[in-house]
Design a protein around this motif. Structure first.
Motif, PDB file in Angstrom:
ATOM      1  N   GLU A 263      21.219  31.735   4.698  1.00 18.37           N
ATOM      2  CA  GLU A 263      22.372  32.369   5.623  1.00 18.37           C
ATOM      3  C   GLU A 263      22.469  31.791   6.868  1.00 18.37           C
ATOM      4  N   ASN A 264      23.560  31.311   7.340  1.00 16.98           N
ATOM      5  CA  ASN A 264      23.720  30.936   8.688  1.00 16.98           C
ATOM      6  C   ASN A 264      24.096  32.039   9.636  1.00 16.98           C
ATOM      7  N   PRO A 265      24.296  32.070  11.066  1.00 19.30           N
ATOM      8  CA  PRO A 265      24.706  33.127  11.705  1.00 19.30           C
ATOM      9  C   PRO A 265      26.288  33.396  11.570  1.00 19.30           C
ATOM     10  N   LYS A 266      26.980  32.695  10.783  1.00 22.76           N
ATOM     11  CA  LYS A 266      28.183  32.977  10.404  1.00 22.76           C
ATOM     12  C   LYS A 266      28.589  33.743   9.171  1.00 22.76           C
ATOM     13  N   GLY A 267      27.186  34.024   8.371  1.00 25.23           N
ATOM     14  CA  GLY A 267      27.167  34.663   7.243  1.00 25.23           C
ATOM     15  C   GLY A 267      27.585  33.829   6.201  1.00 25.23           C
ATOM     16  N   GLU A 268      27.590  32.349   6.305  1.00 22.97           N
ATOM     17  CA  GLU A 268      27.571  31.331   5.122  1.00 22.97           C
ATOM     18  C   GLU A 268      26.255  31.133   4.633  1.00 22.97           C
ATOM     19  N   TRP A 269      26.289  30.914   3.267  1.00 24.62           N
ATOM     20  CA  TRP A 269      25.173  30.752   2.662  1.00 24.62           C
ATOM     21  C   TRP A 269      24.934  28.970   2.755  1.00 24.62           C
ATOM     22  N   GLN A 270      24.370  28.489   4.020  1.00 30.61           N
ATOM     23  CA  GLN A 270      24.437  26.935   3.891  1.00 30.61           C
ATOM     24  C   GLN A 270      23.224  26.316   3.184  1.00 30.61           C
ATOM     25  N   VAL A 271      23.853  25.022   2.638  1.00 28.74           N
ATOM     26  CA  VAL A 271      22.865  24.498   1.786  1.00 28.74           C
ATOM     27  C   VAL A 271      22.155  23.462   2.629  1.00 28.74           C
ATOM     28  N   ASN A 272      20.658  23.081   2.430  1.00 31.04           N
ATOM     29  CA  ASN A 272      20.133  22.259   3.179  1.00 31.04           C
ATOM     30  C   ASN A 272      20.566  20.910   2.714  1.00 31.04           C
ATOM     31  N   ALA A 273      21.293  20.474   3.309  1.00 30.10           N
ATOM     32  CA  ALA A 273      21.601  18.702   3.271  1.00 30.10           C
ATOM     33  C   ALA A 273      20.992  17.780   3.877  1.00 30.10           C
ATOM     34  N   GLU A 274      19.949  18.189   4.679  1.00 30.65           N
ATOM     35  CA  GLU A 274      19.160  17.335   5.372  1.00 30.65           C
ATOM     36  C   GLU A 274      17.997  16.863   4.526  1.00 30.65           C
ATOM     37  N   THR A 275      17.050  17.695   3.669  1.00 33.75           N
ATOM     38  CA  THR A 275      16.365  17.090   2.808  1.00 33.75           C
ATOM     39  C   THR A 275      16.624  17.030   1.404  1.00 33.75           C
ATOM     40  N   LEU A 276      17.705  17.787   1.180  1.00 34.29           N
ATOM     41  CA  LEU A 276      17.940  17.801  -0.398  1.00 34.29           C
ATOM     42  C   LEU A 276      19.313  17.430  -0.656  1.00 34.29           C
ATOM     43  N   PHE A 277      19.606  17.098  -1.895  1.00 39.06           N
ATOM     44  CA  PHE A 277      21.020  16.852  -2.259  1.00 39.06           C
ATOM     45  C   PHE A 277      21.300  17.662  -3.653  1.00 39.06           C
ATOM     46  N   VAL A 278      22.039  18.518  -3.216  1.00 43.11           N
ATOM     47  CA  VAL A 278      22.451  19.350  -4.322  1.00 43.11           C
ATOM     48  C   VAL A 278      23.680  19.390  -5.137  1.00 43.11           C
ATOM     49  N   GLU A 279      23.571  19.391  -6.418  1.00 47.20           N
ATOM     50  CA  GLU A 279      24.751  18.958  -7.365  1.00 47.20           C
ATOM     51  C   GLU A 279      25.034  20.226  -8.398  1.00 47.20           C
ATOM     52  N   ILE A 280      26.328  20.471  -8.608  1.00 42.06           N
ATOM     53  CA  ILE A 280      26.419  21.476  -9.790  1.00 42.06           C
ATOM     54  C   ILE A 280      27.051  20.822 -10.827  1.00 42.06           C
ATOM     55  N   LEU A 281      26.378  20.974 -12.219  1.00 41.26           N
ATOM     56  CA  LEU A 281      26.803  20.091 -13.285  1.00 41.26           C
ATOM     57  C   LEU A 281      27.044  21.008 -14.338  1.00 41.26           C
ATOM     58  N   ASP A 282      28.149  20.415 -15.353  1.00 40.35           N
ATOM     59  CA  ASP A 282      28.373  21.331 -16.343  1.00 40.35           C
ATOM     60  C   ASP A 282      27.505  20.894 -17.511  1.00 40.35           C
ATOM     61  N   GLU A 283      27.865  21.522 -18.801  1.00 35.96           N
ATOM     62  CA  GLU A 283      26.658  21.211 -19.946  1.00 35.96           C
ATOM     63  C   GLU A 283      26.608  19.910 -20.264  1.00 35.96           C
ATOM     64  N   ASN A 284      27.602  19.076 -20.115  1.00 40.64           N
ATOM     65  CA  ASN A 284      27.245  17.609 -20.461  1.00 40.64           C
ATOM     66  C   ASN A 284      26.954  16.557 -19.329  1.00 40.64           C
TER      67      ASN A 284
END
Length: 436
Positions: A263-284
């Motif tokens: 969570e950043n100081p603005k209250g947003e749950w900020q994803v670590n895009a510096e060392t990770l790459f995050v994807e959201i996938l469906d069941e296929n």
């Protein structure tokens, strides 16, 4: 003041100076430069593992990289084989950072990170905690965590606590008498922040509520509280804010990866895009647009010792519509809840305590694939597990001893070997469930 924390990382072979400089560079990239950086890192890590990691070559099926979206999804079951079979060329058990996953998902395994990638994990932690005025070299932490109970493991953690400016409150027993002792420590120690398992910190805040005490009134040095490892429900967050009188920051991480969202100081749950790459996938395995709920799949952009490429962590989540590649925002995390066990003596133990118990039998041979623990009566627990071979009497004896040590003596445990374990409708394995 001497930077003990940084120095101890350097001494252990984790190049923290270099990692901090690199992280700083990534954070300050323009949007266009970031897109180029991300593309390069993805191609680079895949090419590296296809060249140097036979486990990953086998998984992909060839040495030339297919298009990103055709790369296989790596899951925890894939990783349940001896670590030696999963290490990249040039890496041995001697020159990497080694650890076990918590098994809170019920599927534990041993993993490795190369030393530079682990240094980057620390650089990322240092930066994010810094958003709230916390400095690992100087700030004093009240740590609500477990601790290994064997002599060597115990001393090692205590030394790490000393070097890291942490005071540990072990969470295996959270009865009122113990919580009262915790409270007394806050009266005499100048803590800067709390950090630890959500369920334990919530139990502590409920105790404060009973006593009608605001934590910051008795420990005015406190600046913030960081909760991790389990879901933080909105109602619990409100209670924590009220009883602690400080900001409550929600972190989401995985030991085998890094901090995933913070969570950043603005209250947003900020994803670590510096060392990770995050994807959201469906069941296929198709990538979902921002705003849609799906499986969280994560790539570690730096870990060369062990491939974590398109790795399915076992959680379900949604990225906010206002996300950008450089600043993804986690809108919602679904999954990762843990119950609390109540024992005959009146002691309360978080479900994560069982991780320390079962850790004593989860060896690197990958025999035990999954386990769940059910509490059916105050003194009765059932362990269901999936394994290649049945647990032998020696292993069961070992678990019994661990149970007496971490929980309390004279509890009844039964062991049932299963072909498959029941899961939630989201496919999550809830490691501990109380039926009381």
């Amino acid at each position: 003041m001497i930077s003990l924390f940084d120095i101890s990382l350097q001494i252990n072979g984790f190049p923290i100076k270099k990692a901090k400089a690199e992280l700083d560079r990534i954070v300050n990239l323009s949007e266009e430069d970031y897109a180029v950086y991300l593309q390069n890192k993805k191609e680079e890590i895949v090419a590296f593992h296809l060249q140097n990691n036979s486990f990953y070559q086998e998984l992909v099926g060839n040495k030339t990289a297919p298009k990103w979206e055709n790369l296989p999804i790596l899951n925890k079951q894939n990783l349940q084989k001896p670590l030696a079979e999963r290490l990249s060329k040039g890496y041995t058990l001697k020159n990497v950072y080694l650890n076990k996953t918590s098994g809170s998902s019920g599927t534990p395994f041993v993993f490795a990170k190369d030393k530079y990638s682990h240094a980057l994990t620390w650089a990322s932690n240092i930066m994010r905690f810094g958003w709230f005025g916390i400095d690992f070299n100087h700030s004093y932490q009240a740590r609500f965590y477990g601790i290994p109970m064997d002599f060597v493991g115990y001393q090692k953690e205590r030394l790490k606590d000393f070097l890291s400016r942490r005071f540990r409150f072990p969470v295996f027993d959270l009865s009122d008498e113990v919580l009262e002792k915790f409270l007394q420590k806050f009266k005499i120690k100048k803590f800067d922040y709390l950090n630890g398992y959500t369920s334990s910190i919530v139990l502590f805040s409920k105790y404060l509520e009973q006593k009608n005490i605001i934590l910051r009134d008795i420990c005015p040095t406190l600046k913030a509280c960081f909760v991790t490892s389990e879901m933080l429900f909105e109602s619990d967050k409100k209670l924590l804010e009220k009883q602690f009188g400080i900001p409550i920051i929600n972190e989401y991480g995985a030991s085998e990866l890094d901090l995933i969202a913070f969570e950043n100081p603005k209250g947003e749950w900020q994803v670590n895009a510096e060392t990770l790459f995050v994807e959201i996938l469906d069941e296929n395995n198709n990538v979902l647009p921002y705003g849609e709920e799906g499986r969280i799949v994560i790539t570690s952009l730096f870990n060369k010792a062990n491939p974590f490429i398109r790795y399915e962590i076992g959680d379900i989540g949604i990225l906010d519509e206002k996300s950008t590649p450089q600043k993804p925002i986690l809108k919602k995390l679904i999954g990762r809840t843990n119950d609390v066990a109540i024992l005959p003596s009146g002691k309360k133990s978080p479900g994560l305590t069982f991780y320390y118990v079962t850790k004593s039998i989860i060896e690197d041979d990958g025999n035990v694939k999954e386990f769940i623990i059910k509490q059916t009566r105050l003194d009765t627990f059932e362990i269901e597990y999936v394994s290649e071979k049945e647990l032998d009497s020696e292993q069961i004896q070992k678990i019994d001893e661990a149970i007496s040590l971490y929980l309390e003596p004279n509890l009844n445990f039964s062991f049932t070997r299963k072909k498959v374990l029941e899961r939630t409708n989201r496919g999550k394995l809830k490691q501990f469930k109380s039926y009381l």
